[in-house]
Design an enzyme around this catalytic site. Structure first.
Site, PDB file in Angstrom:
ATOM      1  N   GLY A 149       7.220  56.822 -11.672  1.00  0.00           N
ATOM      2  CA  GLY A 149       7.945  57.684 -12.503  1.00  0.00           C
ATOM      3  C   GLY A 149       9.161  56.060 -12.656  1.00  0.00           C
ATOM      4  N   CYS A 150       9.154  56.156 -14.627  1.00  0.00           N
ATOM      5  CA  CYS A 150       9.548  55.303 -14.625  1.00  0.00           C
ATOM      6  C   CYS A 150      11.348  54.612 -13.255  1.00  0.00           C
ATOM      7  CB  CYS A 150      10.223  55.684 -15.355  1.00  0.00           C
ATOM      8  SG  CYS A 150      10.895  57.053 -16.892  1.00  0.00           S
ATOM      9  N   TYR A 151      11.917  56.313 -14.386  1.00  0.00           N
ATOM     10  CA  TYR A 151      12.975  56.389 -13.330  1.00  0.00           C
ATOM     11  C   TYR A 151      12.606  56.086 -11.381  1.00  0.00           C
ATOM     12  CZ  TYR A 151      16.125  58.849 -16.621  1.00  0.00           C
ATOM     13  OH  TYR A 151      17.051  59.124 -17.755  1.00  0.00           O
ATOM     14  N   THR A 153      10.888  54.370  -9.750  1.00  0.00           N
ATOM     15  CA  THR A 153      10.377  52.910  -9.652  1.00  0.00           C
ATOM     16  C   THR A 153      12.200  51.705  -9.846  1.00  0.00           C
ATOM     17  OG1 THR A 153       8.415  52.968 -11.061  1.00  0.00           O
ATOM     18  CG2 THR A 153       9.780  50.241 -11.382  1.00  0.00           C
ATOM     19  N   GLU A 312      14.974  47.725 -16.094  1.00  0.00           N
ATOM     20  CA  GLU A 312      13.679  47.283 -15.878  1.00  0.00           C
ATOM     21  C   GLU A 312      13.487  48.163 -17.636  1.00  0.00           C
ATOM     22  OE1 GLU A 312      11.286  50.312 -13.291  1.00  0.00           O
ATOM     23  OE2 GLU A 312      11.693  52.012 -14.535  1.00  0.00           O
TER      24      GLU A 312
END
Ligand SMILES: NC(=O)c1ccc[n+]([C@@H]2O[C@H](COP(=O)([O-])OP(=O)(O)OC[C@H]3O[C@@H](n4cnc5c(N)ncnc54)[C@H](OP(=O)(O)O)[C@@H]3O)[C@@H](O)[C@H]2O)c1
Length: 340
Positions: A149-151, A153, A312
């Site tokens: 997932g984005c968070y 990472t 990011e």
């Protein structure tokens, strides 16, 4: 040349995947699918691809995917991948799934957070968590990658060096996270309209976000003991980018310089994680449109509090860029191909 397809090609991460894969020298984009009834040129859906590809986006069918592809990216909503992955795996395609469906190891936890029973234990066992900086060797041999997932990472990369070294309290981690709105996909709801977002800033799902168990799972592995994490996400009035400020309690008497050294060593040789010089903070403008995660460090020495800032692009290192990084490992291309 590997033949590569994208299911969910009309979404935000699908669009980024197309953009990156079109410049990849070792793959050919051969299949694009979504929910639409009649095929449409992808260059009509996303005019930036005019002159770059004549490929049409069509309704997903297993037959077409199997005929056209060696490897498939699934850029589908959570719980939808669960019905598609077993069919693709049974036909021996390699799969990189951008949803959460194969990230959570514990089925009870998956069901609690995603409100659906996990029905594909066979492939859950075979899947590899796709964070190259931690699981590179396993990803190289994987047939199914669960792209993080984005968070998670940004959170995992931000915490990994000190948790693995055992110099912070694993039970006392606070993650204050902010994301641009594309993190929610192409939703057309009032909450995501310009009038609601512009000039605004708000928190949501404090200590109740579905990425919390994924962060918990991966940080627990790194610490080799159960972690205690408070995860508080916020919505930024920008379209893309994630910035997390992470607070960790030091258990060893280490100077900020020593901790900085630890991070530099941990990420030595990693192209996509950049540890900032002391005194500098990451910025969304430095990571957006790139596959980098930038990490900055500070310390409140009197309270032994380490402050990590991790930034990011949610759609690239937090999704499609990292998915291509994983694909490069799986097909034996240099890891940075099409990503620099
Ligand atoms: N957005 C991010 O920053 C981000 C970061 C990391 C991970 N992810 C994860 O990546 C996945 C995709 O996210 P996204 O933001 O790209 O979502 P999105 O913008 O909402 O796009 C989802 C895509 O899936 C397609 N789709 C839905 N159901 C389908 C079905 N049954 N068969 C075929 N296609 C179907 C949609 O088709 P139509 O276009 O026809 O509606 C759309 O193209 C999600 O699981 C998300 O959690 C997203």
């Amino acid at each position: 040349m590997k033949r590569v397809g994208i299911v969910g090609a009309r979404g935000y991460t699908g669009r980024e995947l197309i953009r990156i894969l079109l410049k990849h020298p070792a793959v050919r984009l051969t299949y694009l699918a979504a929910t639409l009834d009649d095929p449409q040129p992808i260059s009509r859906i996303f005019p930036e691809f005019v002159g770059q590809t004549d490929l049409a986006c069509e309704k997903f069918t297993l037959t077409r995917a199997v005929k056209q592809c060696d490897l498939v990216f699934l850029a589908l909503p959570h719980t939808v991948s669960l019905s598609v992955v077993p069919k693709l795996m049974a036909r021996r395609l390699k799969v990189i799934d951008l949803s959460a469906d194969y990230r959570i190891r514990n089925c009870g936890t998956y069901e609690r957070w995603y409100h659906k029973a996990h029905t594909d234990l066979l492939n859950l066992k075979r899947s590899v968590y796709g964070l190259p900086e931690l699981y590179r060797e396993r990803i190289k041999k994987a047939v199914l990658v669960a792209n993080p997932g984005c968070y998670p990472t940004a959170a995992i990369l931000g915490c990994a060096p000190v948790l693995a070294a055992g110099c912070v309290d694993p039970k006392d981690i606070v993650i204050d996270a902010k994301s641009g709105v594309s993190g929610a996909g192409k939703k057309a709801t009032l909450d995501y309209s310009l009038a609601e977002l512009e000039g605004n800033f708000k928190g949501y799902k404090f200590a109740a976000h579905q990425h919390a168990p994924e962060i918990d799972q991966e940080l627990t592995k790194l610490a080799a003991s159960k972690v205690g994490v408070v995860f508080c996400p916020h919505l930024l009035p920008v379209s893309r980018g994630i910035f997390e400020t992470i607070y960790l309690r030091m258990t060893k008497n280490m100077s900020l310089e020593k901790v900085h050294d630890l991070y530099r060593k941990f990420y030595k040789g990693e192209t996509f994680v950049r540890v900032k010089p002391l005194g500098e903070s990451p910025e969304l403008k430095h990571v957006n449109q790139t596959n980098y995660c930038d990490i900055g460090l500070a310390m409140d020495a009197s309270r032994r509090l380490l402050i990590v800032a991790s930034a990011e692009d949610n759609l690239i290192k937090g999704a499609s860029g990292q998915a291509v990084q994983n694909m490069n490992l799986m097909i034996g291309s240099p890891e940075t191909t099409a990503l620099l």
